[in-house]
Design a protein around this motif. Structure first.
Motif: not given
Length: 162
Positions: A1-4, A9-11, A15-21
């Motif tokens: 569960m910790n890995n998921a 969080k990474v995904a 996604f937020l970085t791509i949206a911001l760019i």
């Protein structure tokens, strides 16, 4: 569960970085178009202001003293000519500055006389000499008009006494 949870969080971060760019790129393109439009508008305004000194001569009636003032004001202007037709030089006025070829645009000028294609160069000093055919009567009435080239840039002035 910790890995998921870490993977989510990474995904989400990616996604937020791509949206911001994407948002920054869209804003940059919009700003670029607005800048081009502003530059074009500024260029138009600059052209209008640079030619504003000639609008007083566009189809108006002025006195001979205003003609001599215009001769003094524009005599050293590059690629610019002024034709003055007095009562003595009707249809064959003198050019001050550069002689322009205005016969191609119209065979008859705005004050009713036929323009001759001559290159009679005038002398500013003779516009004050009453014995000269270049004499400009300070109280005389002149019809003024402007000459524009194909780029709509003012290249000269025409003054005809009536």
């Amino acid at each position: 569960m910790n890995n998921a949870s870490s993977a989510l969080k990474v995904a989400a971060g990616i996604f937020l970085t791509i949206a911001l760019i994407t948002i920054v790129v869209i804003l940059f393109i919009s700003a670029q178009e607005a800048t081009k439009t502003a530059q074009n508008n500024f260029s138009d305004i600059q052209t209008e202001l640079s030619q504003a000194s000639y609008t007083v001569y566009d189809g108006t009636t002025i006195s001979g003293s205003q003609v001599t003032n215009a001769l003094r004001k524009f005599k050293d202007k590059d690629q610019f000519g002024i034709q003055v037709e007095t009562g003595k030089t009707r249809k064959a006025g003198h050019w001050y500055g550069n002689a322009l070829d205005i016969t191609s645009s119209a065979s008859e000028d705005k004050y009713g006389s036929v323009i001759s294609p001559g290159n009679r160069q005038g002398d500013l000093k003779l516009t004050m000499d009453e014995a000269s055919d270049q004499y400009v009567n300070p109280s005389g009435k002149f019809k003024a008009s402007i000459v524009k080239d194909s780029s709509n840039v003012v290249r000269g002035l025409l003054f005809g006494q009536f």
